[in-house]
Design a protein around this motif. Structure first.
Motif, PDB file in Angstrom:
ATOM      1  N   ALA A   1      35.671  90.747  25.672  1.00 58.91           N
ATOM      2  CA  ALA A   1      34.795  91.582  24.780  1.00 58.91           C
ATOM      3  C   ALA A   1      34.887  90.999  23.265  1.00 58.91           C
ATOM      4  O   ALA A   1      33.701  90.958  22.875  1.00 58.91           O
ATOM      5  N   GLU A   2      36.053  90.298  22.926  1.00 56.79           N
ATOM      6  CA  GLU A   2      36.029  89.458  21.424  1.00 56.79           C
ATOM      7  C   GLU A   2      34.741  88.543  21.537  1.00 56.79           C
ATOM      8  O   GLU A   2      34.464  88.241  20.395  1.00 56.79           O
ATOM      9  N   ARG A   3      34.650  87.802  22.601  1.00 56.25           N
ATOM     10  CA  ARG A   3      33.416  86.776  22.591  1.00 56.25           C
ATOM     11  C   ARG A   3      32.236  87.172  22.689  1.00 56.25           C
ATOM     12  O   ARG A   3      31.264  86.537  22.616  1.00 56.25           O
TER      13      ARG A   3
ATOM     14  N   SER B   1      38.347  76.963  26.835  1.00 56.46           N
ATOM     15  CA  SER B   1      39.046  78.025  27.460  1.00 56.46           C
ATOM     16  C   SER B   1      38.934  79.494  27.125  1.00 56.46           C
ATOM     17  O   SER B   1      39.328  80.128  27.772  1.00 56.46           O
ATOM     18  N   ASP B   2      38.100  79.678  26.042  1.00 56.18           N
ATOM     19  CA  ASP B   2      38.002  81.023  25.815  1.00 56.18           C
ATOM     20  C   ASP B   2      36.321  81.592  26.167  1.00 56.18           C
ATOM     21  O   ASP B   2      36.138  82.431  25.822  1.00 56.18           O
ATOM     22  N   GLY B   3      35.727  80.428  26.534  1.00 57.14           N
ATOM     23  CA  GLY B   3      34.316  81.036  26.875  1.00 57.14           C
ATOM     24  C   GLY B   3      33.078  80.903  25.653  1.00 57.14           C
ATOM     25  O   GLY B   3      32.262  81.417  25.928  1.00 57.14           O
TER      26      GLY B   3
ATOM     27  N   ILE C   1      32.396  74.956  20.823  1.00 53.50           N
ATOM     28  CA  ILE C   1      33.339  74.700  19.687  1.00 53.50           C
ATOM     29  C   ILE C   1      32.210  73.989  18.849  1.00 53.50           C
ATOM     30  O   ILE C   1      31.872  73.019  19.144  1.00 53.50           O
ATOM     31  N   LEU C   2      32.213  74.400  17.633  1.00 47.60           N
ATOM     32  CA  LEU C   2      31.298  73.867  16.881  1.00 47.60           C
ATOM     33  C   LEU C   2      31.804  73.737  15.255  1.00 47.60           C
ATOM     34  O   LEU C   2      32.315  74.663  14.803  1.00 47.60           O
ATOM     35  N   GLY C   3      31.542  72.343  14.730  1.00 51.06           N
ATOM     36  CA  GLY C   3      31.806  72.251  13.415  1.00 51.06           C
ATOM     37  C   GLY C   3      32.801  71.318  13.405  1.00 51.06           C
ATOM     38  O   GLY C   3      32.925  70.368  14.100  1.00 51.06           O
TER      39      GLY C   3
ATOM     40  N   ARG D   1      40.545  78.305  15.697  1.00 53.32           N
ATOM     41  CA  ARG D   1      40.754  79.465  16.575  1.00 53.32           C
ATOM     42  C   ARG D   1      41.742  79.396  17.609  1.00 53.32           C
ATOM     43  O   ARG D   1      42.378  80.319  17.968  1.00 53.32           O
ATOM     44  N   PHE D   2      41.732  78.137  18.007  1.00 58.55           N
ATOM     45  CA  PHE D   2      42.923  77.586  19.080  1.00 58.55           C
ATOM     46  C   PHE D   2      43.954  77.373  18.183  1.00 58.55           C
ATOM     47  O   PHE D   2      44.204  76.265  17.815  1.00 58.55           O
ATOM     48  N   SER D   3      45.030  78.218  18.041  1.00 57.57           N
ATOM     49  CA  SER D   3      46.154  78.178  16.832  1.00 57.57           C
ATOM     50  C   SER D   3      47.093  77.315  17.531  1.00 57.57           C
ATOM     51  O   SER D   3      48.168  76.832  16.855  1.00 57.57           O
ATOM     52  N   PHE D   4      47.272  77.264  18.939  1.00 57.21           N
ATOM     53  CA  PHE D   4      48.374  76.457  19.464  1.00 57.21           C
ATOM     54  C   PHE D   4      48.209  75.244  20.216  1.00 57.21           C
ATOM     55  O   PHE D   4      48.451  74.713  21.251  1.00 57.21           O
ATOM     56  N   ILE D   5      46.939  74.523  19.742  1.00 56.37           N
ATOM     57  CA  ILE D   5      46.546  73.181  19.958  1.00 56.37           C
ATOM     58  C   ILE D   5      47.540  72.187  19.714  1.00 56.37           C
ATOM     59  O   ILE D   5      47.673  72.194  18.475  1.00 56.37           O
TER      60      ILE D   5
END
Length: 426
Positions: free
Chosen positions: A102-104, A366-368, A371-373, A422-426
């Motif tokens: 739902a978050e996405r 991985s979260d659907g 990745i932009l920026g 947003r991917f804090s554990f890369i």
């Protein structure tokens, strides 16, 4: 600025167009011989703002176990001795929650609606020389076979309506009234109901990419084919040049938009990104003039296929496979898409002798969400990747906001949900 865009699929081409339109000196690189020849070549054709929810959800682990061992499973996992695959799967599994899905939805929807608006703006610019890509504005109809699935999907309609996307629930009979080609499926009791989004569209992504690349070149983009990126010249916190096997291109900014090739390029520049290929199949059937073929693009939620009419062809896409970078066609899986097509539209069986099969690799985050920026230690390195099955749907919007960001302007939507951080554990 001198800007190098790596990748000439639908994402890279739209990015190059947006940048050259803003007055930049753009070089577009691709290892293939033209635009849109990989993931964009034969996708499902849908421009589907109504279907932007991530694939990861609470039902996915159970479905993977249920389909384990089936060669024709809609979703198949083939584990490899590949740390990147295992790490991506771990991240994906952590997103298999209803709250994470739902978050996405709303961020993806905002990008999809911007893409639609931007495509319309581009079309107006070429009104005297229109882009011909078998576009149909007949909406998208999601079909359901089970009451629980229809109820679950219907629960999100109000939220998406508040965000600007109107949909309506249809009975099985109303589905057939909207799309008469579903008559046989209705008669057999295979349709319980549907959700229809009238504003959704469909079209041929490869044709669009090829023709937009041509328009971009007319505006000044240098499109270099057969050019594989092999490395970067760097100085301090900036990339100064992009190497290929034959040339080096000066750069004030670099955009990586090379689909499933983007993680390799990012790693060369010292950045790791959670994007991995999901293999999918499609088929293209000729439409005989006497066959009642659909005009409305459809998604069959039970059979896990999407169907789009592209002029005198019917495009059907389905299956997902986490199996690495092998894009070879496995006929049993390809045939499963044809079997699902005939199950939904038995009248298309007469065209199966003319079927053309294709397989491609979707670059899936991985979260659907894409990745932009900016990414990594080089402040002039930018990413436009990870769109998965939504590349065609999100391409123009992604390109537009990234070009705004590179220009130093204010993007038309909030880019925080798409930032790599947003991917804090890369």
């Amino acid at each position: 600025m001198k800007i190098v865009v790596a990748g000439a699929g639908i994402i890279g081409v739209t990015t190059a167009y947006e940048l050259v339109e803003r007055g930049h000196q753009v070089t577009l690189l691709d290892s293939r011989s033209g635009a849109g020849l990989e993931t964009s070549f034969a996708n499902g054709g849908q421009l589907s703002a109504s279907e932007v929810a991530p694939w990861a959800g609470p039902e996915v682990p159970w479905l993977v176990l249920r389909w384990l061992g089936r060669a024709d499973a809609p979703f198949r996992l083939k584990l490899r001795a590949d740390p990147e695959q295992w790490l991506w799967l771990l991240r994906f599994l952590t997103r298999c929650r209803a709250s994470a899905r739902a978050e996405r939805v709303l961020p993806n929807l905002s990008l999809a609606l911007l893409s639609r608006a931007r495509m319309d703006e581009i079309a107006e610019k070429f009104d005297n020389d229109p882009l011909e890509f078998d576009e149909k504005r007949a909406g998208i109809l999601q079909l359901f076979h089970h009451a629980a699935s229809l109820k679950a999907a219907s629960s999100g309609i109000a939220r998406m309506s508040d965000a600007g996307l109107e949909q309506k629930v249809l009975t099985a009979r109303e589905c057939v009234e909207l799309e008469p080609a579903l008559g046989a499926a209705f008669a057999s009791g295979a349709i319980l109901g549907g959700i229809y989004c009238e504003s959704d569209r469909s079209g041929d992504a490869h044709k669009y990419a090829s023709q937009l690349a041509d328009r971009a070149q007319r505006l000044g983009v240098a499109f270099v084919t057969g050019a594989e990126v092999t490395g970067f010249d760097t100085q301090g916190d900036q990339i100064k040049g992009v190497h290929t096997r034959a040339w080096t291109f000066d750069a004030d900014a670099v955009v990586l938009a090379a689909g499933v090739g983007t993680p390799r390029l990012a790693k060369m520049a010292g950045a790791r990104i959670p994007v991995y290929p999901l293999k999918g199949y499609s088929l293209t059937l000729p439409i005989d003039g006497d066959v009642l073929a659909p005009n409305v693009s459809m998604t069959d939620e039970a059979r896990k296929i999407v169907v789009s009419r592209l002029g005198d062809r019917l495009r059907v896409a389905g299956t997902a496979e986490v199996s690495g970078y092998d894009a070879e066609i496995e006929m049993r899986r390809a045939r499963s898409v044809l079997d699902a097509t005939i199950g939904l539209l038995p009248q298309m069986k007469s065209a199966e002798n003319g079927v053309e099969y294709w397989s491609g690799l979707r670059p899936m985050s991985s979260d659907g969400s894409p990745i932009l920026g900016q990414a990594g230690r080089y402040r002039n390195l930018f990413l436009n990747t990870g769109h998965g099955s939504l590349g065609w749907t999100l391409a123009s919007g992604s390109a537009s906001v990234l070009a705004d960001l590179i220009d130093g302007g204010m993007p038309r939507i909030n880019l925080t949900p798409f930032d790599i951080r947003r991917f804090s554990f890369i």
